[in-house]
Design a protein around this motif. Sequence first.
Motif, mmCIF file in Angstrom:
data_model
loop_
_atom_site.group_PDB
_atom_site.id
_atom_site.type_symbol
_atom_site.label_atom_id
_atom_site.label_comp_id
_atom_site.label_asym_id
_atom_site.label_seq_id
_atom_site.Cartn_x
_atom_site.Cartn_y
_atom_site.Cartn_z
ATOM 1 N N ILE A 13 -7.180 -6.909 5.200
ATOM 2 C CA ILE A 13 -6.517 -6.856 3.892
ATOM 3 C C ILE A 13 -7.555 -6.716 2.785
ATOM 4 O O ILE A 13 -7.369 -5.965 1.824
ATOM 5 C CB ILE A 13 -5.620 -8.093 3.704
ATOM 6 C CG1 ILE A 13 -4.398 -7.954 4.621
ATOM 7 C CG2 ILE A 13 -5.194 -8.252 2.250
ATOM 8 C CD1 ILE A 13 -3.536 -9.181 4.690
ATOM 9 N N GLN A 44 -4.454 9.603 -7.667
ATOM 10 C CA GLN A 44 -3.198 10.072 -8.252
ATOM 11 C C GLN A 44 -2.930 9.348 -9.579
ATOM 12 O O GLN A 44 -2.523 9.946 -10.568
ATOM 13 C CB GLN A 44 -2.066 9.782 -7.261
ATOM 14 C CG GLN A 44 -0.703 10.117 -7.779
ATOM 15 C CD GLN A 44 0.013 11.071 -6.846
ATOM 16 O OE1 GLN A 44 -0.600 11.769 -6.057
ATOM 17 N NE2 GLN A 44 1.315 11.086 -6.937
ATOM 18 N N ASP A 45 -3.199 8.055 -9.554
ATOM 19 C CA ASP A 45 -2.987 7.210 -10.718
ATOM 20 C C ASP A 45 -3.899 7.626 -11.882
ATOM 21 O O ASP A 45 -3.495 7.690 -13.031
ATOM 22 C CB ASP A 45 -3.322 5.769 -10.305
ATOM 23 C CG ASP A 45 -2.622 4.763 -11.170
ATOM 24 O OD1 ASP A 45 -1.743 5.171 -11.949
ATOM 25 O OD2 ASP A 45 -2.949 3.580 -11.071
ATOM 26 N N SER A 53 -8.641 -3.315 2.546
ATOM 27 C CA SER A 53 -7.580 -2.367 2.226
ATOM 28 C C SER A 53 -7.530 -2.072 0.735
ATOM 29 O O SER A 53 -6.938 -1.091 0.323
ATOM 30 C CB SER A 53 -6.223 -2.889 2.711
ATOM 31 O OG SER A 53 -5.721 -3.860 1.830
ATOM 32 N N LYS A 54 -8.113 -2.935 -0.071
ATOM 33 C CA LYS A 54 -8.178 -2.661 -1.519
ATOM 34 C C LYS A 54 -9.630 -2.746 -1.950
ATOM 35 O O LYS A 54 -10.053 -3.724 -2.569
ATOM 36 C CB LYS A 54 -7.321 -3.674 -2.282
ATOM 37 C CG LYS A 54 -5.833 -3.495 -1.979
ATOM 38 C CD LYS A 54 -4.966 -4.432 -2.784
ATOM 39 C CE LYS A 54 -3.503 -4.146 -2.487
ATOM 40 N NZ LYS A 54 -2.588 -5.127 -3.080
ATOM 41 N N ALA A 91 -7.126 4.234 3.412
ATOM 42 C CA ALA A 91 -7.069 5.678 3.130
ATOM 43 C C ALA A 91 -6.058 5.980 2.027
ATOM 44 O O ALA A 91 -6.341 6.710 1.082
ATOM 45 C CB ALA A 91 -6.715 6.440 4.406
ATOM 46 N N ARG A 92 -4.870 5.384 2.141
ATOM 47 C CA ARG A 92 -3.827 5.674 1.167
ATOM 48 C C ARG A 92 -4.163 5.074 -0.203
ATOM 49 O O ARG A 92 -3.768 5.598 -1.247
ATOM 50 C CB ARG A 92 -2.484 5.148 1.663
ATOM 51 C CG ARG A 92 -1.307 5.677 0.884
ATOM 52 C CD ARG A 92 -0.013 5.286 1.541
ATOM 53 N NE ARG A 92 0.121 5.876 2.852
ATOM 54 C CZ ARG A 92 0.497 7.143 3.030
ATOM 55 N NH1 ARG A 92 0.779 7.913 2.016
ATOM 56 N NH2 ARG A 92 0.581 7.618 4.247
ATOM 57 N N PHE A 93 -4.931 3.963 -0.187
ATOM 58 C CA PHE A 93 -5.362 3.351 -1.447
ATOM 59 C C PHE A 93 -6.092 4.377 -2.303
ATOM 60 O O PHE A 93 -5.856 4.496 -3.501
ATOM 61 C CB PHE A 93 -6.282 2.162 -1.135
ATOM 62 C CG PHE A 93 -6.927 1.538 -2.335
ATOM 63 C CD1 PHE A 93 -6.248 0.586 -3.081
ATOM 64 C CD2 PHE A 93 -8.207 1.906 -2.726
ATOM 65 C CE1 PHE A 93 -6.846 0.005 -4.183
ATOM 66 C CE2 PHE A 93 -8.800 1.333 -3.822
ATOM 67 C CZ PHE A 93 -8.118 0.378 -4.552
ATOM 68 N N GLU A 96 -16.821 0.861 -0.098
ATOM 69 C CA GLU A 96 -16.252 0.480 1.206
ATOM 70 C C GLU A 96 -16.202 1.727 2.082
ATOM 71 O O GLU A 96 -16.079 2.839 1.569
ATOM 72 C CB GLU A 96 -14.823 -0.065 1.019
ATOM 73 C CG GLU A 96 -14.232 -0.763 2.207
ATOM 74 C CD GLU A 96 -14.920 -2.082 2.514
ATOM 75 O OE1 GLU A 96 -15.546 -2.151 3.582
ATOM 76 O OE2 GLU A 96 -14.858 -3.014 1.680
ATOM 77 N N GLU A 123 -5.843 7.657 -2.110
ATOM 78 C CA GLU A 123 -4.881 8.652 -2.586
ATOM 79 C C GLU A 123 -4.167 8.156 -3.843
ATOM 80 O O GLU A 123 -4.075 8.851 -4.838
ATOM 81 C CB GLU A 123 -3.811 8.929 -1.515
ATOM 82 C CG GLU A 123 -4.261 9.788 -0.352
ATOM 83 C CD GLU A 123 -3.072 10.145 0.541
ATOM 84 O OE1 GLU A 123 -3.113 9.767 1.720
ATOM 85 O OE2 GLU A 123 -2.118 10.770 0.056
ATOM 86 N N ASP A 124 -3.645 6.920 -3.744
ATOM 87 C CA ASP A 124 -2.900 6.360 -4.875
ATOM 88 C C ASP A 124 -3.785 6.238 -6.107
ATOM 89 O O ASP A 124 -3.380 6.549 -7.220
ATOM 90 C CB ASP A 124 -2.348 4.966 -4.518
ATOM 91 C CG ASP A 124 -1.302 5.040 -3.432
ATOM 92 O OD1 ASP A 124 -0.836 6.152 -3.130
ATOM 93 O OD2 ASP A 124 -0.954 3.982 -2.875
ATOM 94 N N TYR A 180 -11.324 4.160 5.817
ATOM 95 C CA TYR A 180 -10.661 4.229 7.122
ATOM 96 C C TYR A 180 -9.194 3.952 6.908
ATOM 97 O O TYR A 180 -8.749 3.728 5.779
ATOM 98 C CB TYR A 180 -11.327 3.289 8.136
ATOM 99 C CG TYR A 180 -11.050 1.828 7.965
ATOM 100 C CD1 TYR A 180 -11.501 1.130 6.857
ATOM 101 C CD2 TYR A 180 -10.326 1.133 8.938
ATOM 102 C CE1 TYR A 180 -11.242 -0.208 6.713
ATOM 103 C CE2 TYR A 180 -10.063 -0.212 8.794
ATOM 104 C CZ TYR A 180 -10.523 -0.881 7.681
ATOM 105 O OH TYR A 180 -10.257 -2.205 7.543
ATOM 106 N N PHE A 181 -8.421 3.976 7.977
ATOM 107 C CA PHE A 181 -6.978 4.078 7.804
ATOM 108 C C PHE A 181 -6.388 3.001 6.909
ATOM 109 O O PHE A 181 -5.452 3.255 6.176
ATOM 110 C CB PHE A 181 -6.251 4.135 9.155
ATOM 111 C CG PHE A 181 -6.414 2.924 10.027
ATOM 112 C CD1 PHE A 181 -7.507 2.790 10.863
ATOM 113 C CD2 PHE A 181 -5.460 1.924 10.029
ATOM 114 C CE1 PHE A 181 -7.657 1.693 11.678
ATOM 115 C CE2 PHE A 181 -5.586 0.813 10.841
ATOM 116 C CZ PHE A 181 -6.697 0.694 11.668
ATOM 117 N N VAL A 182 -6.958 1.797 6.948
ATOM 118 C CA VAL A 182 -6.362 0.709 6.176
ATOM 119 C C VAL A 182 -6.463 0.963 4.665
ATOM 120 O O VAL A 182 -5.614 0.518 3.903
ATOM 121 C CB VAL A 182 -6.986 -0.641 6.595
ATOM 122 C CG1 VAL A 182 -6.685 -1.722 5.596
ATOM 123 C CG2 VAL A 182 -6.475 -1.041 7.980
ATOM 124 N N SER A 216 -6.508 11.883 4.334
ATOM 125 C CA SER A 216 -6.214 11.495 2.950
ATOM 126 C C SER A 216 -7.060 12.305 1.981
ATOM 127 O O SER A 216 -6.561 12.765 0.949
ATOM 128 C CB SER A 216 -6.491 10.005 2.738
ATOM 129 O OG SER A 216 -5.411 9.251 3.195
#
Lengths: 578, 578
Positions: free
Chosen positions: A432, A487-488, A435-436, A479-481, A472, A483-484, A475-477, A516
């Motif tokens: 976690i 985008q933001d 992840s951020k 990856a979308r962070f 960091e 992208e967001d 990796y997958f945990v 991503s």
Amino acid sequence: MRLSPARYLPVLDWGRRYDRGALSNDLIAAVIVTIMLIPQSLAYALLAGLPPEAGIYASIAPILLYAVFGTSRALAVGPVAVVSLLTASAVGQVAEQGTAGYAVAALTLAGLSGAFLLLLGVFRLGFLANFLSHPVIAGFITASGILIATSQLKHILGVEAHGHTLIEMVGSLLAHIGQINPITVIIGGAATAFLFWVRRGLKPLLRRMGAGPLLADVATKAGPVAAVVVTTLAVWAFGLAERGVDIVGEVPQALPPLTLPGFAPDLIRQLAIPAILISIIGFVESISVAQTLAAKKRQRIDPDQELIGLGAANLGAAFTGGYPVTGGFARSVVNFDAGAETPAAGAFTAIGLAFAAVALTPLVYYLPNATLAATIVVAVLSLVDLSILRRTWDYSRADFAAVAATILLTLALGVEIGVGSGVILSIALHLIKTSKPHVAEVGLVPGSHHFRNIDRHDVATDPAILSLRIDESLYFVNARFLEDLIQDRVTDGCAVRHVILMCSAVNEIDFSALESLEAVNERLRDMRIGLHLSEVKGPVMDRLKTTHFIDHLNGQVFLSQYDAWRALSTAPPSNAAE
Amino acid sequence: MRLSPARYLPVLDWGRRYDRGALSNDLIAAVIVTIMLIPQSLAYALLAGLPPEAGIYASIAPILLYAVFGTSRALAVGPVAVVSLLTASAVGQVAEQGTAGYAVAALTLAGLSGAFLLLLGVFRLGFLANFLSHPVIAGFITASGILIATSQLKHILGVEAHGHTLIEMVGSLLAHIGQINPITVIIGGAATAFLFWVRRGLKPLLRRMGAGPLLADVATKAGPVAAVVVTTLAVWAFGLAERGVDIVGEVPQALPPLTLPGFAPDLIRQLAIPAILISIIGFVESISVAQTLAAKKRQRIDPDQELIGLGAANLGAAFTGGYPVTGGFARSVVNFDAGAETPAAGAFTAIGLAFAAVALTPLVYYLPNATLAATIVVAVLSLVDLSILRRTWDYSRADFAAVAATILLTLALGVEIGVGSGVILSIALHLIKTSKPHVAEVGLVPGSHHFRNIDRHDVATDPAILSLRIDESLYFVNARFLEDLIQDRVTDGCAVRHVILMCSAVNEIDFSALESLEAVNERLRDMRIGLHLSEVKGPVMDRLKTTHFIDHLNGQVFLSQYDAWRALSTAPPSNAAE
């Protein structure tokens, strides 16, 4: 990796150089350790719910086998407190204490544990032990110490009680409180008080009286022997066994027997998970001690060979009437301090214990269980270290959560759930956290080639360029962070023409993160914004080059962030030229 | 975070600016999507094992609710292939297909999934979906496509067959192969061939004949409608239903009913895990589509608000006779391409489908199930993408292992075990990768202040200094690795007087790693070797300063590796001065 026989048989290495000086040092250490081990072995067998001789047997063949296969010069292998508790917990779930099935289950547990350790060693998988974080280990050891001390209260009070969790134990003790045997309480209480005094007060006293440090140390370690001798004599002289004081009783006067662990599939299935747990916890305890002692003499421990040494020791225990063993902290330190130079000291200790098993066992007939319980209580309370809670709280909340959960769940639900939850929680919290990741928008430090966080430093920026330093691996945990995040950042202000990702702290880009980045690249292209990378590490770049990502990149890869800035910025170069 | 009502009700944002232009665009898109959705909804209901009207109902209330709560302008919510398969798998385990219990279980699954999505959204826990790596998702989608296509073969062949894994399905099909209905096979086979041709051949043909891209696209999407019309007419005209062709039959001619999901604790317990799985997989599918489409118009998606939108949609499905829904890829792209500007397009689609439910359902009485199965087979085979195996193999073996395991286990053991194993494996492989981080011994690049790997570059070194650059955050999984590494390096050669750890890529030092560093520090002190750190990041240093580590450090902390080298090296400074 050396593939010579000495790789798997360290004895060939040190045995060749063995001389008279080493022999005499090893002999002295062996005598001291043997004296300390006799009561300790009996006590830990009691803790494991086994007959007293099992503790002595578990100290003979295992020590000899470790001397052949192990790499530590000072490690002393045998029964230890935490592993004895784990044994009691695991075996108690498949057999009734005191039955033949219980002893066979303990042998089976040692056999499974030995086989598992050997497998890990042969396949060089020792790193799996690292999944137990220090906070989880510390929490587990502390909770185990509390559980063990509580479990011994029944012997000190002279009542029947059962249970594998703190609540069960306390409840059972309270339910049987009426059966307290006053004489047992006096013996147990006096032994406990005496042993605490020996541990805390005797050594300073002896030192003040002019004793040398080694003598003071040996006297302190001999405390349990003194307690054993005095209380045994008291029980014998006053006939206290007839007045309800539980004693060790008949111990077979023999060398370790040849035994067979159970091979029933059902038994193996039930004991497999506890065996894995015991193996890993035993290995972690052992390797920590071995490395600490080896470092003091600038020697080297091979963790994978240690697994083989411990595996052999446990298999030895399984076939000679013992139960799971590992390298113990207390005995190894005594062995080291007493001057042991080679594993031969362990072999001599084994001979000493074999002599004790043949010749001295009648002497412990009248030894009260309360005394053994007292030695356990005093030993394990030194393991209890609640300061770990404060230290982790100060350093990191995630580590604190892992410690607190491990302690609470071990006490409330037992050792296996406690450790399991601790491991899962620490892995989840780590994931976690990553992840951020920390991402800093950076700008150029005036007059330099350095880029720093715009929130912390007074730096030059260009409204058309968004420079992000990602702290960091991608990796997958997370990856979308990314992208967001991008985008933001690029939809709010429309002035951005270029996004530069500064990758100096990106140690890996996995397939998810690659996809991503490809998606980010597509979206930025749709918005007519360039995507650039800077300071990509060699191994990461090597891997990216196997894909089409770089070819399709809607921008460039720059060697340094400064190069990227110079190439893309349209801001007046005044700052950079300063 | 904005706490205005528009935060939770995006409709307040776009609704205020709604005008005639947007209205006409939304209406056109709605007509196109409605035509496409009628056969699709019936087909997916068949796949989920539910009566055909459930598919239509699942497209009405959910679309309306998503229009109010969702943030994507183009996302079309409703039944999709993968979620329908997951529904069949989960509900099939608690009730018999065709019973009232089956329909209630499907409603309950939608309700649980809606509640779970809402919770994730309100607590902003959308990042948990990231634990599904791209390789796991890709492997799962591919395996699901194969499973779904296989599951539809029974309708195309006109036999009875069951099973949730590939082996069960194929076995069941083979066991019933004697019951094949030739007319059904002709209808199903012809429909499948026609739809494949429409997908592959029609669009290029129309384009060659001079049709515009939008017209060609609409004609292609209308393929399933044509197949439905032709085969329905054929069954009606030739009385094929009496000759063993399974047809849709009576569909209630009504608006969606008000329904109640089940609240029995037992049912909820059995469906909880599948509901979580459906929620996360549905969310991942939906958010990927929404972000891709939003980026094309430089709009913004709020992932946590998306969770709320999808949660509301699923709760809507639970109370109006539907089953779990999500944002579908195919329908959303059609909606976007047809010019939808706001979620109002979705609302108009819902009205179109409500009209269909009331007025058009008698028309599908003679629609053969084989045709619906053909539309599913053709749609899902486009999801099957085995090239992911080659792509991950080329990029990273760990990602390949995750894909391969997910595909094999999903096919062999079912969707839940397949995804679960994929997630666990990808986490384990990541942790194992970071457990043995890349560590480079670095030296000074002549004529610069840069330090590089001594194995790759021609750099200056000093035998008394060991400089190690650690390319990974230090945490419990690799803490002991560092201990072993340093122990290994400084016992072999004794010339080393200083060890410098270059921390430019160390993004975190957790409590375990701190204790390992303390142990390393102790051991190096015992060996009279200094331990120094360089280039420690700000946040890492802030945390280290809360401990005594820096005070006890047997060396110094340097701002840069070059500073450390200058201070410690006794080698002639010729290189650095070049």
